[in-house]
Design a protein around this motif. Structure first.
Motif, short mmCIF file in Angstrom:
data_model
loop_
_atom_site.label_atom_id
_atom_site.label_comp_id
_atom_site.label_asym_id
_atom_site.label_seq_id
_atom_site.Cartn_x
_atom_site.Cartn_y
_atom_site.Cartn_z
N THR A 32 -1.48 11.22 8.98
CA THR A 32 -1.55 9.78 9.22
C THR A 32 -0.42 9.02 8.55
OG1 THR A 32 -2.96 9.42 7.29
CG2 THR A 32 -4.05 9.90 9.39
N GLY A 33 0.31 9.67 7.67
CA GLY A 33 1.36 9.00 6.90
C GLY A 33 0.86 8.43 5.59
N ALA A 34 -0.45 8.43 5.37
CA ALA A 34 -1.01 7.93 4.11
C ALA A 34 -0.69 8.91 2.99
CB ALA A 34 -2.52 7.74 4.24
N GLN A 35 -0.19 8.36 1.88
CA GLN A 35 0.22 9.19 0.75
C GLN A 35 -0.93 9.39 -0.23
OE1 GLN A 35 3.32 10.73 0.63
NE2 GLN A 35 3.34 9.91 2.71
N GLY A 36 -0.76 10.35 -1.12
CA GLY A 36 -1.83 10.77 -2.03
C GLY A 36 -2.23 9.70 -3.03
N ILE A 37 -3.48 9.81 -3.51
CA ILE A 37 -4.01 8.92 -4.54
C ILE A 37 -4.38 9.80 -5.73
CG2 ILE A 37 -5.67 7.13 -5.10
CD1 ILE A 37 -6.14 6.75 -2.12
N HIS A 38 -3.59 9.69 -6.79
CA HIS A 38 -3.83 10.47 -7.99
C HIS A 38 -4.86 9.76 -8.87
CE1 HIS A 38 -2.77 10.92 -12.37
NE2 HIS A 38 -2.94 12.19 -12.06
N LEU A 39 -5.74 10.51 -9.50
CA LEU A 39 -6.78 9.92 -10.34
C LEU A 39 -6.77 10.59 -11.71
CD1 LEU A 39 -9.30 8.12 -10.73
CD2 LEU A 39 -10.67 10.01 -9.83
N HIS A 40 -6.74 9.76 -12.76
CA HIS A 40 -6.84 10.26 -14.13
C HIS A 40 -8.01 9.56 -14.81
CE1 HIS A 40 -5.32 12.01 -17.90
NE2 HIS A 40 -5.76 10.90 -18.46
N VAL A 41 -8.91 10.35 -15.38
CA VAL A 41 -10.17 9.82 -15.93
C VAL A 41 -10.26 10.08 -17.42
CG1 VAL A 41 -12.68 10.09 -15.92
CG2 VAL A 41 -11.43 10.01 -13.76
N GLU A 42 -10.57 9.03 -18.17
CA GLU A 42 -10.93 9.16 -19.59
C GLU A 42 -12.32 8.55 -19.72
OE1 GLU A 42 -9.21 10.46 -22.16
OE2 GLU A 42 -7.45 11.02 -20.97
N GLU A 43 -13.30 9.38 -20.09
CA GLU A 43 -14.69 8.90 -20.11
C GLU A 43 -15.21 8.82 -21.53
OE1 GLU A 43 -19.10 10.40 -18.58
OE2 GLU A 43 -17.28 11.15 -17.60
#
Length: 557
Positions: free
Chosen positions: A543-554
């Motif tokens: 689709t051309g949509a680029q990645g979404i990176h996620l970094h979590v600190e809980e």
């Protein structure tokens, strides 16, 4: 696929919520390997059935012991190999320990069943004293499992840590006595892992806290330890300033703080809330920590800060670290930073480091959200956020900052907001505007306090959000209000996390990074929002949509 997480919303069972899907898939693979080793060519109905499976699980158990201790190390060899920090491996330490308890139970259960069937239990215990030590090691594992459950662990965390260390040491001794000599090398591997960790930590502690040579460039005041100043900020926030620290760190890293006067045997981790500012020839820095008052050490340090507010007495403290392996944030086109309360100590240094980097970076837009219960909880960060707005304007980076206040009635917070404005600024607000904000109650109402760069005129103004500020995304769903950039936006009520993330993701042509620091509820909401948006946009699926990176600190302990 690895982002989603299920949260059990009832408070008394929320601790039973499973890990994120990525961790669950990892555990399923790990357990599949363990079950295969437990049963492969062992489930045969013959005279040796019980003994064969019992002995097989003995080997599986003892070979897992070194991994348990390696994953518990702060100077983690496993973390160094996989590029992760020790705190991000702690969840795996707990689950490997639980798996170890299961295989040990199968090992002992099958042997005891065989002895019961043969009426051989009493004679076995008399002939083989090592069996008693094995039962003792199993009992230690059961005790460790029970006390490590979140409700018990959080009741008295300092006591939990002390007994946990003692139990780990007793378990190794019992195991060494129990296992035959040809398998004892596994115990020595575990002892080596513990010894290596303790030696490295001791050497680093000496290096960080003892200076035999006085450095005139830094105006150092202490040879052993660091001078520490504490200040009470608001009703339950303590700002800790550690002087003359000779080390560098990255935004998002944390350290361990030990103040003997306030806790002789207590060392606690805190995110570094300030940037590393090293000058040429000197790596002497001042570290700031923002500590929210809970119980135990955090309450004692807050009480000390309130008592010594006027006298400005200092403490002597010791540090260990820094720890943490944050990603390279400047590699993304859009950056979304979300934090709850003192979680801004994680996200704000990331924002400041990006806006002060001398390198060419990819970032074009940044969205910053801070969620607090009371407005006073954000006071420690507001001045730095206003400076960040000026730096973003100078770098031509679009920066939107929102502070969401969730506690109390909207009208009472509005009174506080309007009441704190300067006298000449109050004249800009009409009585109707003030009343309109009060009537907003729990709905979203916005106070815009604009911070311009030094070259521009400075002004503050108030405007309540209206329906025309919202844009529909589909099916009647509303995205966030289209409010002016280069402003600190105060909102009242719980923010819509999904809408907050959606707009910058849809605006960007490249990759987006989302970083969140907060409690389980906030982290789960962000995880599921990112996963849902990524699936909806069919990221990396043509689709051309680029990645979404996620970094979590809980928040967890």
């Amino acid at each position: 696929m690895t982002y989603p997480q299920l949260l059990l919303k009832r408070h008394w069972i929320s601790w039973l919520s499973p890990p994120s899907l990525g961790r669950v898939l990892f555990l399923v693979f790990y357990w599949a390997v363990i079950v295969f080793m437990m049963t492969n060519k062992a489930v045969i109905s013959d005279a040796y059935y019980w003994e064969r499976i019992g002995f097989r699980n003995a080997w599986i158990s003892v070979t897992q012991v070194p991994l348990v201790y390696l994953l518990a190390s702060k100077s983690s060899i496993v973390g160094c190999i996989v590029g992760s920090s020790h705190e991000r491996l702690n969840w795996l330490h707990r689950w490997v320990s639980r798996t170890l308890l299961l295989t040990v139970t199968v090992h002992g259960g099958f042997f005891i069943t065989e002895w019961v069937r043969a009426d051989f239990v009493k004679l076995e215990l008399e002939m083989m004293p090592m069996v008693k030590y094995g039962i003792g090691a199993w009992a230690i594992l059961v005790w460790t499992f029970i006390t490590s459950l979140s409700p018990l662990r959080s009741m008295a965390y300092e006591i939990f840590v002390l007994q946990h260390i003692a139990a780990a040491a007793v378990f190794l001794w019992l195991l060494w006595v129990h296992v035959p000599s040809y398998a004892s090398y596994n115990v020595w591997f575990a002892i080596a892992a513990v010894s290596f960790d303790r030696i490295i930590r001791l050497l680093l502690a000496v290096y960080r806290n003892i200076r035999l040579r006085r450095d005139t460039l830094c105006n150092r005041t202490k040879t052993v330890g660091h001078e520490i100043e504490v200040q009470a900020a608001g009703n339950d926030i303590t700002v800790v300033i550690i002087k003359d620290v000779h080390m560098s760190w990255k935004p998002g890293q944390h350290l361990y703080l030990w103040i003997p006067r306030l806790g002789l045997l207590e060392s606690h981790p805190f995110t570094i809330a300030s940037l590393c500012m090293s000058s040429q020839g000197c790596h002497c820095n001042e570290i700031q920590l923002a500590i929210k008052t809970q119980s135990g050490f955090s309450r004692r340090i807050y009480q000390y800060a309130t008592k010594t507010q006027e006298t400005s007495e200092s403490l002597t403290g010791f540090i260990a670290g820094p720890y943490g392996s944050p990603p390279k944030w400047e590699a993304f086109e859009s950056l979304i930073l979300i934090a709850a309360s003192t979680g801004a100590s994680f996200t704000l240094p990331i924002l400041e480091s990006i806006l002060k980097t001398p390198r060419t970076i990819c970032i074009q837009r940044i969205k910053f959200l801070l969620i607090v219960r009371e407005r006073s909880h954000s006071d420690f960060y507001v001045k730095r956020l206003s400076d960040a707005l000026a730096n973003a304007e100078a770098m031509s980076i679009s920066l939107d900052i929102e502070i969401a206040i969730t506690g109390g009635e909207a009208w009472s917070v509005a009174d506080e907001t309007v009441g704190t404005l300067h006298a000449e600024q109050k004249s800009q607000f009409s009585e109707d505007d003030t009343q309109e904000l009060k009537k907003a109650n729990q709905q979203q109402a916005y106070v815009l306090v604009k911070f311009h760069s030094p070259s521009s005129s400075t002004s503050s103004r108030y405007r309540p959000a209206s329906e025309k500020d919202c844009c529909c995304v589909g099916d009647g769903e509303k995205s966030e209000p289209l409010l002016p950039s280069n402003s600190i936006i105060y909102s009242y009520g719980r923010p819509d996390i999904a809408c907050f993330i959606r707009r910058p993701v849809e605006m960007t042509g490249g990759e987006t990074s989302v970083a969140v620091c907060g409690g389980k509820s906030l982290v789960t909401t962000v995880r599921n929002s990112v996963a849902s948006l990524s699936d909806e946009r069919a990221v990396h699926k043509g689709t051309g949509a680029q990645g979404i990176h996620l970094h979590v600190e809980e928040y967890c302990f």
